[in-house]
Design an enzyme around this catalytic site. Structure first.
Site, short mmCIF file in Angstrom:
data_model
loop_
_atom_site.label_atom_id
_atom_site.label_comp_id
_atom_site.label_asym_id
_atom_site.label_seq_id
_atom_site.Cartn_x
_atom_site.Cartn_y
_atom_site.Cartn_z
N LYS A 232 0.75 -1.18 0.17
CA LYS A 232 0.01 -0.05 0.17
C LYS A 232 0.84 1.14 0.00
O LYS A 232 0.67 2.41 -0.78
CB LYS A 232 -0.82 0.02 1.30
CG LYS A 232 -1.82 -1.15 1.18
CD LYS A 232 -3.13 -0.95 2.23
CE LYS A 232 -3.98 -2.10 2.49
NZ LYS A 232 -4.84 -2.06 3.71
N ALA B 211 -0.92 1.05 6.06
CA ALA B 211 -1.00 0.14 7.53
C ALA B 211 -2.32 -0.94 6.51
O ALA B 211 -3.01 -0.72 5.88
CB ALA B 211 -1.79 0.83 8.38
N ASP B 212 -2.00 -2.24 7.54
CA ASP B 212 -3.00 -3.26 7.19
C ASP B 212 -3.25 -4.01 8.37
O ASP B 212 -2.31 -4.34 9.11
CB ASP B 212 -2.63 -4.17 5.97
CG ASP B 212 -3.85 -5.01 5.59
OD1 ASP B 212 -4.50 -4.68 4.65
OD2 ASP B 212 -3.63 -6.15 6.14
N THR B 213 -4.42 -4.39 8.78
CA THR B 213 -4.79 -4.95 9.98
C THR B 213 -5.43 -6.21 9.79
O THR B 213 -6.40 -6.17 9.04
CB THR B 213 -5.59 -4.15 10.95
OG1 THR B 213 -5.06 -2.71 11.22
CG2 THR B 213 -6.16 -4.81 12.28
N GLY C 133 0.23 -4.22 10.30
CA GLY C 133 1.51 -4.00 9.93
C GLY C 133 1.55 -2.64 9.33
O GLY C 133 0.60 -2.06 8.80
#
Length: 420
Positions: A50, A72-74, A109
């Site tokens: 991203k 960000a990624d959750t 992340g």
């Protein structure tokens, strides 16, 4: 400096606003493709994708500007099984039925790109944050009632900890904001530590340090005292103990020789011209005699370089001597800027030299520390509106430094890290 969040998540936006960050949103268009089963690897890779996508899209638009990009990624995981957003009510029920009464993990992340505006490829830091979430036991009726609210349908793991589902969370171990979607405390500290930037103000917390030379970087007492005492001997005076030169030095070689002569009995400075001429001659070769960096100085400089903090040296010693000493001990080009006594500025405590250094390094006064060991140094730094640090390993006592306006005192070079 521009700060860009590569996400459309209203929860992430709220968390950044909560800590006072001013930012813009540029949503990544990169398709989320999971190619691994390890949750940490997955969120790290997705966040990196991203951030890289946003970086590529905005680089030309923001050419020449400083830009910080946050991707960000959750994900939610149970027994290392990654749980996505439920496709329908049946999948939401299945997910919550599995999680109720158990512990699961939420991973985020984060990848951060920094574009300096100089046209380079940019630097990045990447990390993952994990929080353990303990869910209360739930009846099937309670699970269906929650699903009927519609809240879980666009949420990974089929729940929102910041919403109605909060009543079903027994406890967490770790960062609550990480579960919401963005570990803002970790982001703040990582950016500050790795990139030297405060994301709340958008400014670099520290860009440079200016150091005095004698008594701060280098233990030059022996070289100064041996050379000056040689001059005194040749003129028929009794040499001074080395310790005395701690108070004679610090304001340039002219004041050094004047103080040494007066202390030797030449109160009228009748021998000054001869003494000064001879000292300059002898010091050309004597300036490096038994000179060495104080313990911890080299380690400090290496730490500063890793943090991309510029290092300058400012001394009342003659400019050519300063350059010669530093080149011999540290090598050519080690320092970002060196300034000894020259005709283009008044000697310390005048701040003219500070102005020259800051301009040459393109650094503002509030982004620079000044470090020295004498009252002259304290007056120099404070006069230039720099945060000024007195060191006690040099030529003068702590009281003198405090009385002369030091903002703080340190007793070992590596203590400087606290202020950086």
């Amino acid at each position: 400096m521009k700060i860009i969040l590569g996400s459309k998540s209203p929860r992430r936006q709220e968390l950044l606003k909560q800590i006072g960050v001013s930012f813009e949103c540029v949503v990544s268009e990169k398709e989320e493709i999971i190619t691994d089963t390890n949750p940490e690897t997955v969120v790290r890779d997705l966040s990196a994708g991203k951030a890289a996508d946003v970086c590529a899209r905005i680089r030309e638009q923001y050419s020449g500007e400083e830009v910080l990009i946050i991707g960000a990624d959750t994900i939610v995981a149970y027994n290392n099984r990654i749980l996505g957003k439920p496709a329908d009510k049946a999948e939401a029920f299945e997910t919550l039925k599995m999680l109720q009464g158990n512990k699961h993990q939420v991973y985020t992340g984060v990848t951060i790109f920094y574009l300096s505006g100089s046209g380079d490829a940019g630097t990045a830091c990447c990390f993952t944050e994990c929080t353990d979430v303990y869910m209360k036991a739930m009846t099937d009726q309670a699970i269906r009632a929650y699903i009927d609210t519609g809240e879980p349908m666009d949420k990974a793991g089929a729940y929102a900890i910041q919403g109605l589902f909060a009543v079903n969370i027994e406890k967490i171990s770790g960062d609550y904001n990480n579960v919401v979607g963005l570990p803002v405390a970790r982001i703040y500290s990582e950016v500050r530590e790795r990139l030297g930037i405060d994301i709340v103000t958008g400014k670099h917390r520290m860009k440079a340090c200016i150091f005095d030379l004698d008594g701060t970087i280098l233990d030059t007492l022996t070289s100064i005292s041996v050379t000056a005492n040689q001059v005194l001997k040749e003129l028929g005076f009794i040499p001074h103990p080395e310790e005395n030169y701690k108070t004679y030095a610090g304001d340039g070689q002219i004041e050094l020789i004047k103080r040494a002569l007066i202390a030797a009995g030449d109160t009228g400075l009748e021998m000054f011209d001869r003494a000064m001429s001879r000292y300059i001659e002898l010091f050309k070769t004597g300036c490096t005699y038994e000179v060495r960096p104080y313990p911890g100085i080299r380690e400090l400089f290496e730490e500063l370089k890793k943090k991309n903090i510029k290092i300058a040296v400012f001394s009342n010693k003659e400019h050519d001597n300063v350059c010669s000493i530093l080149k011999e001990l540290f090598g050519e080009g080690y320092f970002d800027f060196i300034l000894g006594q020259r005709a283009d500025h008044e000697k310390k405590p005048s701040s003219e030299g500070i102005d020259i250094i800051l301009k040459a390094m393109d650094v503002d006064s509030d982004q620079c520390l000044y470090i020295g060991d004498t009252s002259t140094d304290m007056k120099t730094g404070t006069g230039a509106s720099l945060f000024t640090i007195g060191v006690t390993w040099g030529f003068r006592e702590e009281k003198e430094l405090r009385d002369s306006g030091a903002d703080t005192i340190i007793h070992h070079p590596l203590e400087l890290s606290e202020y950086i």
